[in-house]
Design a protein around this motif. Structure first.
Motif, mmCIF file in Angstrom:
data_model
loop_
_atom_site.group_PDB
_atom_site.id
_atom_site.type_symbol
_atom_site.label_atom_id
_atom_site.label_comp_id
_atom_site.label_asym_id
_atom_site.label_seq_id
_atom_site.Cartn_x
_atom_site.Cartn_y
_atom_site.Cartn_z
ATOM 1 N N MET A 139 24.648 13.649 14.514
ATOM 2 C CA MET A 139 24.596 13.715 15.986
ATOM 3 C C MET A 139 23.422 14.537 16.504
ATOM 4 S SD MET A 139 26.790 11.623 16.704
ATOM 5 C CE MET A 139 26.139 11.635 18.376
ATOM 6 N N ALA A 140 23.107 15.644 15.847
ATOM 7 C CA ALA A 140 22.007 16.497 16.323
ATOM 8 C C ALA A 140 20.693 15.728 16.302
ATOM 9 C CB ALA A 140 21.908 17.757 15.466
ATOM 10 N N ASP A 141 20.516 14.880 15.300
ATOM 11 C CA ASP A 141 19.314 14.046 15.192
ATOM 12 C C ASP A 141 19.221 13.089 16.393
ATOM 13 O OD1 ASP A 141 17.044 12.958 13.954
ATOM 14 O OD2 ASP A 141 18.216 11.575 12.736
ATOM 15 N N TYR A 142 20.357 12.614 16.842
ATOM 16 C CA TYR A 142 20.412 11.606 17.917
ATOM 17 C C TYR A 142 20.248 12.226 19.302
ATOM 18 C CZ TYR A 142 22.427 7.302 20.087
ATOM 19 O OH TYR A 142 22.658 6.151 20.807
ATOM 20 N N ILE A 143 20.780 13.426 19.487
ATOM 21 C CA ILE A 143 20.829 13.994 20.858
ATOM 22 C C ILE A 143 19.955 15.227 21.032
ATOM 23 C CG2 ILE A 143 23.152 13.079 21.302
ATOM 24 C CD1 ILE A 143 24.239 15.957 20.897
ATOM 25 N N GLU A 144 19.082 15.566 20.049
ATOM 26 C CA GLU A 144 18.216 16.753 20.212
ATOM 27 C C GLU A 144 17.454 16.640 21.532
ATOM 28 O OE1 GLU A 144 14.797 16.611 20.144
ATOM 29 O OE2 GLU A 144 14.146 15.075 18.709
ATOM 30 N N MET A 145 17.030 17.782 22.086
ATOM 31 C CA MET A 145 16.556 17.803 23.468
ATOM 32 C C MET A 145 15.253 17.029 23.718
ATOM 33 S SD MET A 145 19.148 18.998 24.821
ATOM 34 C CE MET A 145 18.681 19.059 26.561
ATOM 35 N N GLY A 146 14.565 16.598 22.648
ATOM 36 C CA GLY A 146 13.364 15.778 22.831
ATOM 37 C C GLY A 146 13.677 14.289 22.950
ATOM 38 N N ARG A 147 14.907 13.897 22.661
ATOM 39 C CA ARG A 147 15.280 12.472 22.719
ATOM 40 C C ARG A 147 15.403 12.060 24.178
ATOM 41 N NH1 ARG A 147 14.289 10.437 17.641
ATOM 42 N NH2 ARG A 147 15.760 11.190 16.080
ATOM 43 N N ASP A 148 14.879 10.883 24.477
ATOM 44 C CA ASP A 148 14.883 10.410 25.855
ATOM 45 C C ASP A 148 15.075 8.897 25.846
ATOM 46 O OD1 ASP A 148 14.544 10.180 28.566
ATOM 47 O OD2 ASP A 148 12.348 10.202 28.460
ATOM 48 N N PHE A 149 16.319 8.469 25.733
ATOM 49 C CA PHE A 149 16.602 7.028 25.796
ATOM 50 C C PHE A 149 17.756 6.850 26.784
ATOM 51 C CE2 PHE A 149 18.864 8.862 22.140
ATOM 52 C CZ PHE A 149 20.176 8.520 22.419
ATOM 53 N N PRO A 150 17.895 5.649 27.357
ATOM 54 C CA PRO A 150 18.996 5.447 28.294
ATOM 55 C C PRO A 150 20.317 5.755 27.591
ATOM 56 C CG PRO A 150 17.547 3.518 28.227
ATOM 57 C CD PRO A 150 17.108 4.424 27.117
ATOM 58 N N GLY A 151 21.123 6.614 28.166
ATOM 59 C CA GLY A 151 22.412 6.936 27.552
ATOM 60 C C GLY A 151 22.416 8.249 26.792
ATOM 61 N N GLU A 153 22.076 11.326 27.803
ATOM 62 C CA GLU A 153 22.887 12.354 28.483
ATOM 63 C C GLU A 153 24.371 12.100 28.229
ATOM 64 O OE1 GLU A 153 22.757 15.160 29.779
ATOM 65 O OE2 GLU A 153 20.564 15.341 29.721
ATOM 66 N N GLU A 154 24.753 10.819 28.315
ATOM 67 C CA GLU A 154 26.146 10.435 28.062
ATOM 68 C C GLU A 154 26.504 10.772 26.603
ATOM 69 O OE1 GLU A 154 26.794 6.230 28.350
ATOM 70 O OE2 GLU A 154 28.971 6.472 28.619
ATOM 71 N N ALA A 155 25.567 10.484 25.696
ATOM 72 C CA ALA A 155 25.806 10.783 24.270
ATOM 73 C C ALA A 155 26.002 12.292 24.077
ATOM 74 C CB ALA A 155 24.649 10.269 23.420
ATOM 75 N N ARG A 156 25.197 13.104 24.785
ATOM 76 C CA ARG A 156 25.349 14.574 24.660
ATOM 77 C C ARG A 156 26.711 15.016 25.190
ATOM 78 N NH1 ARG A 156 19.463 14.908 26.791
ATOM 79 N NH2 ARG A 156 18.322 14.900 24.822
ATOM 80 N N ASP A 157 27.090 14.500 26.369
ATOM 81 C CA ASP A 157 28.383 14.885 26.957
ATOM 82 C C ASP A 157 29.532 14.524 26.024
ATOM 83 O OD1 ASP A 157 27.051 15.775 29.164
ATOM 84 O OD2 ASP A 157 27.545 14.051 30.445
ATOM 85 N N ILE A 158 29.500 13.296 25.532
ATOM 86 C CA ILE A 158 30.586 12.825 24.654
ATOM 87 C C ILE A 158 30.655 13.687 23.395
ATOM 88 C CG2 ILE A 158 31.273 10.892 23.141
ATOM 89 C CD1 ILE A 158 30.187 8.985 25.355
ATOM 90 N N THR A 159 29.490 13.978 22.805
ATOM 91 C CA THR A 159 29.449 14.716 21.533
ATOM 92 C C THR A 159 29.944 16.148 21.698
ATOM 93 O OG1 THR A 159 27.566 13.365 20.895
ATOM 94 C CG2 THR A 159 27.937 15.358 19.598
ATOM 95 N N PHE A 160 29.581 16.789 22.828
ATOM 96 C CA PHE A 160 30.048 18.170 23.042
ATOM 97 C C PHE A 160 31.518 18.211 23.401
ATOM 98 C CE2 PHE A 160 25.734 19.380 22.445
ATOM 99 C CZ PHE A 160 25.847 20.666 21.933
ATOM 100 N N ASN A 161 32.022 17.081 23.893
ATOM 101 C CA ASN A 161 33.453 17.005 24.183
ATOM 102 C C ASN A 161 34.253 16.745 22.908
ATOM 103 O OD1 ASN A 161 35.930 15.196 25.361
ATOM 104 N ND2 ASN A 161 35.254 16.879 26.697
ATOM 105 N N ASP A 162 33.727 15.860 22.050
ATOM 106 C CA ASP A 162 34.432 15.494 20.816
ATOM 107 C C ASP A 162 33.433 14.901 19.823
ATOM 108 O OD1 ASP A 162 37.569 14.489 19.921
ATOM 109 O OD2 ASP A 162 35.856 13.559 18.942
#
Ligand code: GDP
Ligand code: FE
Ligand code: FE
Length: 203
Positions: A139-151, A153-162
């Motif tokens: 997950m960290a590879d997918y949502i690290e702060m340099g990633r910028d693809f549609p979705g 932000e949603e991926a970050r929210d979902i991952t920090f939730n569960d």
């Protein structure tokens, strides 16, 4: 972008964090090096949230793309030398840098911790069984702060939730992307889908 304060105990790698960073700087392009620092940072945040050892998350995050810049010949030699599954020869760097590259992290950087090695091995495709650390690196590879693809932000929210929902989200979206671009799907990616997305309620 390097504000991590961590002193390694040498339980997981026979190097200080500073020595590891120097090796990574030499092994990687500047942009890839900056990516691994961001993955480390995100992996540490996810480790704190999920009660995983922060030092393991740091080592795994930093080392996950260690082999990314190796030439194809290097990987083909390793696949033959270690008698790895021949199916690997049908893929390329995208699959090899994790699935085979973890061996270089073991041989060249001296990492012996199997959980860290598996998290590097599985960081691109996921796997049917993934420890908390493996899920974190995936997950960290997918949502690290340099990633910028549609979705993202949603991926970050979902991952920090569960964390497991994050795994399902990434797996589903990566598979959709591979199919929409007529790319070959590595069998382990399908195993990940069947285990983590099948029956999940993520969108
Ligand atoms: P990176 O190394 O930080 O760029 O990220 P990853 O290691 O997660 O991904 C490397 C590439 O592998 C990405 O372009 C993914 O879309 C791609 N990838 C992930 N799963 C598969 C798969 O099953 N088959 C193929 N052909 N590519 C995949
Ligand atoms: Fe990668
Ligand atoms: Fe990466």
């Amino acid at each position: 972008m390097n504000n991590v304060e961590l002193t390694y105990t040498n339980k997981y790698i026979p190097l200080s964090r500073e020595e590891l960073i120097e090796k990574l700087k030499k092994a990687l392009t500047q942009s890839r090096f900056e990516h691994v620092l961001r993955v480390e940072q995100m992996a540490i945040e996810l480790a704190k949230k999920n009660d995983v050892d922060v030092e393991k998350a740091s080592v795994a995050g930093l080392c996950h793309d260690y082999a990314k810049q190796r030439p194809d010949d290097n990987f083909i030699e390793l696949i033959k030398k270690y008698r790895l599954d021949d199916i690997l020869l049908q893929y390329g760097n995208a699959i090899w840098h994790g699935e085979v590259g973890y061996l270089l992290v073991q041989n060249e950087l001296g990492v012996t911790d199997i959980d860290i090695l598996n998290s590097i091995k599985h960081h691109t495709t996921g796997a049917k069984y993934m420890s908390k650390l493996e899920q974190i690196v995936y997950m960290a590879d997918y949502i690290e702060m340099g990633r910028d693809f549609p979705g993202v932000e949603e991926a970050r929210d979902i991952t920090f939730n569960d964390l497991a929902d994050g795994v399902a989200y990434q797996t589903k979206h990566t598979l959709q992307f591979l199919i929409s671009s007529n790319k070959p799907v590595y069998p382990k990616t399908i195993d990940t889908y069947n285990e983590w997305v099948n029956g999940s309620n993520i969108k």
